[in-house]
Design a protein around this motif. Structure first.
Motif, PDB file in Angstrom:
ATOM      1  N   GLN A 150       0.812  -1.214   0.000  1.00 50.67           N
ATOM      2  CA  GLN A 150       0.000   0.000   0.000  1.00 50.67           C
ATOM      3  C   GLN A 150       0.846   1.266   0.000  1.00 50.67           C
ATOM      4  N   MET A 173      -3.892  -1.134  -3.521  1.00 49.55           N
ATOM      5  CA  MET A 173      -4.183   0.241  -3.899  1.00 49.55           C
ATOM      6  C   MET A 173      -5.481   0.348  -4.692  1.00 49.55           C
ATOM      7  N   LYS A 174      -6.104  -0.794  -4.914  1.00 50.54           N
ATOM      8  CA  LYS A 174      -7.390  -0.821  -5.613  1.00 50.54           C
ATOM      9  C   LYS A 174      -8.555  -1.045  -4.659  1.00 50.54           C
ATOM     10  N   ASN A 175      -8.314  -1.899  -3.657  1.00 52.37           N
ATOM     11  CA  ASN A 175      -9.393  -2.315  -2.771  1.00 52.37           C
ATOM     12  C   ASN A 175      -9.319  -1.606  -1.426  1.00 52.37           C
ATOM     13  N   GLU A 176     -10.424  -1.603  -0.731  1.00 53.39           N
ATOM     14  CA  GLU A 176     -10.505  -0.942   0.573  1.00 53.39           C
ATOM     15  C   GLU A 176      -9.615  -1.650   1.578  1.00 53.39           C
ATOM     16  N   GLN A 177      -8.887  -0.843   2.372  1.00 53.17           N
ATOM     17  CA  GLN A 177      -7.941  -1.396   3.328  1.00 53.17           C
ATOM     18  C   GLN A 177      -8.611  -1.775   4.647  1.00 53.17           C
ATOM     19  N   LEU A 213      -4.264   3.158   6.728  1.00 47.94           N
ATOM     20  CA  LEU A 213      -5.199   3.725   5.762  1.00 47.94           C
ATOM     21  C   LEU A 213      -4.489   4.483   4.639  1.00 47.94           C
ATOM     22  N   THR A 215      -2.423   5.019   1.364  1.00 52.10           N
ATOM     23  CA  THR A 215      -2.037   4.373   0.109  1.00 52.10           C
ATOM     24  C   THR A 215      -1.256   5.408  -0.704  1.00 52.10           C
ATOM     25  N   LEU A 236      -7.956   2.735  -7.536  1.00 53.23           N
ATOM     26  CA  LEU A 236      -9.046   3.573  -7.052  1.00 53.23           C
ATOM     27  C   LEU A 236      -8.901   3.997  -5.599  1.00 53.23           C
ATOM     28  N   ARG A 237      -8.073   3.295  -4.811  1.00 55.41           N
ATOM     29  CA  ARG A 237      -7.900   3.637  -3.392  1.00 55.41           C
ATOM     30  C   ARG A 237      -6.651   4.463  -3.140  1.00 55.41           C
ATOM     31  N   ARG A 239      -4.347   7.466  -2.470  1.00 60.78           N
ATOM     32  CA  ARG A 239      -4.556   8.781  -1.850  1.00 60.78           C
ATOM     33  C   ARG A 239      -3.423   9.761  -2.149  1.00 60.78           C
ATOM     34  N   LEU A 261     -10.365   9.149  -4.491  1.00 62.02           N
ATOM     35  CA  LEU A 261      -9.886   9.373  -3.122  1.00 62.02           C
ATOM     36  C   LEU A 261      -8.573  10.147  -3.075  1.00 62.02           C
TER      37      LEU A 261
END
Length: 412
Positions: A150, A173-177, A213, A215, A236-237, A239, A261
C-alpha cells in the motif's frame, strides 16, 4: 536479560554503539533504539535474536552494511533502518525474512538495483520505502505481485526506464484497506507502534495510528521517462501520487478523475504536454495539486474541488495555460468580452446600423413586390388580359394627348 521480550530506548540521545552482547536475547520480540545518536555498525549478534518481530534502528548514525546474519530473523515483520549512513546493496540473505511487512531503508547510501525477488521473498509486504538512496536501474515490474503493498516510495534515487504498466495490478491500492495498527505487544502490555514518514502535500508527515489507511505511490525525483500509464488510474484507493521531477512526456491520462480518493497529486517538473483533463475536476478530495513546470496548454478546468485551489503557482511554468487562477485570459474570453466603443462612437454605430437595416428592408420589399406581381400575371389569365388592356388604353390616351398638343402649337 535472556527472557526480555520488549526493549525500547527511543528518543534518549544515547550515543556509543549497539553492544554485541545482545546475541543472548533469544526471547526479544521488539527492539526500538530509534531517534538516538548511536554510531558504529549493526552487530552480527542481532541475527541471533530469532524471536525478533520489530527492529527499529532509524534516525541514528549507523554506518556500514546490513549484516548477512539478519537473514536469520524469519519472524521479523518490520525493519526500520532509515536516516542513517548505511551503504551497500540489499543482500539476498534477507530472502529468508519471509514474514516482513515493512521494509524502510530510506535516507541512506544504499546502491545497486532494487531486487526482483522481493515479491517472492516478502509476500506480505505492505510498506516499501527506499527513499533518498542511490538505487539504479528500473522499477521492477515484479513489485506488482505484492498484493498487500500500500506504500511504494522510491523517490530521490537514480532510477530510470519507463513506469511499468504492471503497477496497475497493485491490489491493495485498488481495494478498501482493513484497519491494521501494526502493534507488537510484550507481556507487560508495552507495545511498539509502526510509524513512517510520507511525503504528502509538499511536506514530510509522520503517520502512526492511521498508517494502515495510507495508500501512496511516490516515484519522484528520478530519471523515469515515457508516458504515465493509463492503468494507474485503476488504483481507485490511491490517496497520494507523486511523479514529479522526472522526464515523463505525453498527456495526463484522461481518466485521472477515476482516482476519487486522491488527496495529493504532484506531476510537476516533467515534460507533460496537451491539455489538463476535464475529469480532474472530479477529484473531490484533492487538497494539494502541483502541475508546474511542464508544457501544458489550454484552459484550466474549473468546478468542484479545483475551485478551492486558487494558488497560481500550481500551474506556473506552463506558458500556454490560461484562465483562473492565472491572470492570462484565454483567447475565447477576450473575443467574447471585447470592449464596446464609448460616447458618440456608440450612437454613431447605432444610427449606421438603423440605416443599414432600413435600406435592406426596402430593397427586399421591392424585390418581393415585383416578383409577386410577375407571378400573378404569369398564372392568372384574367389579370393578364386586364393588364394588357390597361396598358393599351394608357398608350392611346398618351398618343391622343400628344396629337392635340401638336395641333394647338401649329395654330399658334
Amino acid at each position: 536479560m535472556h527472557n526480555l521480550e520488549f526493549f525500547s530506548a527511543k528518543g534518549n540521545q544515547i550515543s556509543g554503539i549497539i553492544p554485541s552482547s545482545m546475541e543472548g536475547m533469544n526471547s526479544l520480540i521488539v527492539l526500538d533504539l530509534s531517534r538516538n545518536n548511536i554510531g558504529g555498525i549493526i552487530p552480527l549478534s542481532l541475527g541471533n535474536c530469532v524471536a525478533l518481530e520489530a527492529l527499529d534502528l532509524s534516525k541514528n548514525r549507523l554506518s556500514g552494511v546490513i549484516p548477512k546474519s539478519l537473514g536469520g530473523l524469519r519472524r521479523l515483520r518490520t525493519m526500520h533502518l532509515s536516516n542513517n549512513s548505511l551503504s551497500g546493496k540489499i543482500l539476498s540473505s534477507l530472502k529468508n525474512c519471509t514474514s516482513l511487512e515493512t521494509l524502510d531503508l530510506g535516507y541512506n547510501n544504499f546502491s545497486g538495483h532494487i531486487p526482483t525477488w522481493i515479491d517472492k521473498s516478502f509476500p506480505a509486504l505492505r510498506i516499501l520505502s527506499l527513499r533518498s538512496n542511490m538505487f539504479t536501474g528500473n522499477i521492477p515490474p515484479q513489485l506488482s505481485n505484492l498484493t498487500s503493498l500500500q506504500v511504494l516510495d522510491v523517490a530521490q534515487n537514480c532510477l530510470s526506464g519507463k513506469i511499468s504498466q504492471n503497477l496497475e495490478n497493485l491490489v491493495a491500492m485498488k481495494n478498501e484497506q482493513k484497519t491494521n495498527h501494526f502493534l507488537f505487544y510484550g507481556k507487560s502490555g508495552l507495545y511498539y507502534e509502526e510509524n513512517l514518514l510520507v511525503s504528502v502535500k509538499g511536506q514530510m508527515l509522520e503517520y502512526t495510528r492511521t498508517l494502515s489507511l495510507v495508500t501512496c505511490m511516490d516515484l519522484s525525483s528520478n530519471n523515469l521517462y515515457g508516458e504515465i500509464p493509463e492503468g494507474l488510474t485503476s488504483l481507485l484507493r490511491l490517496r497520494i501520487l507523486n511523479l514529479s521531477g522526472n522526464y515523463l512526456a505525453g498527456k495526463i491520462p484522461n481518466k485521472i478523475g477515476k482516482l476519487a480518493l486522491l488527496e495529493s497529486l504532484d506531476l510537476s517538473k516533467n515534460q507533460l504536454s496537451g491539455t489538463i483533463p476535464l475529469s480532474m475536476s472530479n477529484l473531490t478530495f484533492l487538497s494539494y495539486l502541483n502541475l508546474s513546470n511542464n508544457n501544458l496548454v489550454g484552459r484550466i478546468p474549473s468546478g468542484n474541488q479545483l475551485q478551492t485551489l486558487e494558488d497560481p503557482s500550481i500551474y506556473m511554468g506552463n506558458n500556454d495555460l490560461c484562465g483562473p487562477p492565472l491572470t492570462d485570459k484565454c483567447v475565447s474570453d477576450e473575443t467574447s468580452q471585447a470592449p464596446m466603443p464609448a460616447g458618440n462612437d456608440v450612437e454613431k454605430d447605432e444610427e449606421d446600423n438603423k440605416m443599414l437595416w432600413f435600406y435592406l428592408a426596402m430593397g427586399l420589399g421591392f424585390v418581393a413586390g415585383f416578383w409577386s406581381f410577375c407571378c400573378v400575371l404569369m398564372f392568372s389569365y384574367s389579370w393578364r388580359i386586364a393588364y394588357y388592356r390597361f396598358f393599351d388604353h394608357m398608350r392611346e390616351r398618351l398618343f391622343c394627348n400628344c396629337c392635340f398638343t401638336g395641333c394647338w402649337l401649329e395654330e399658334v
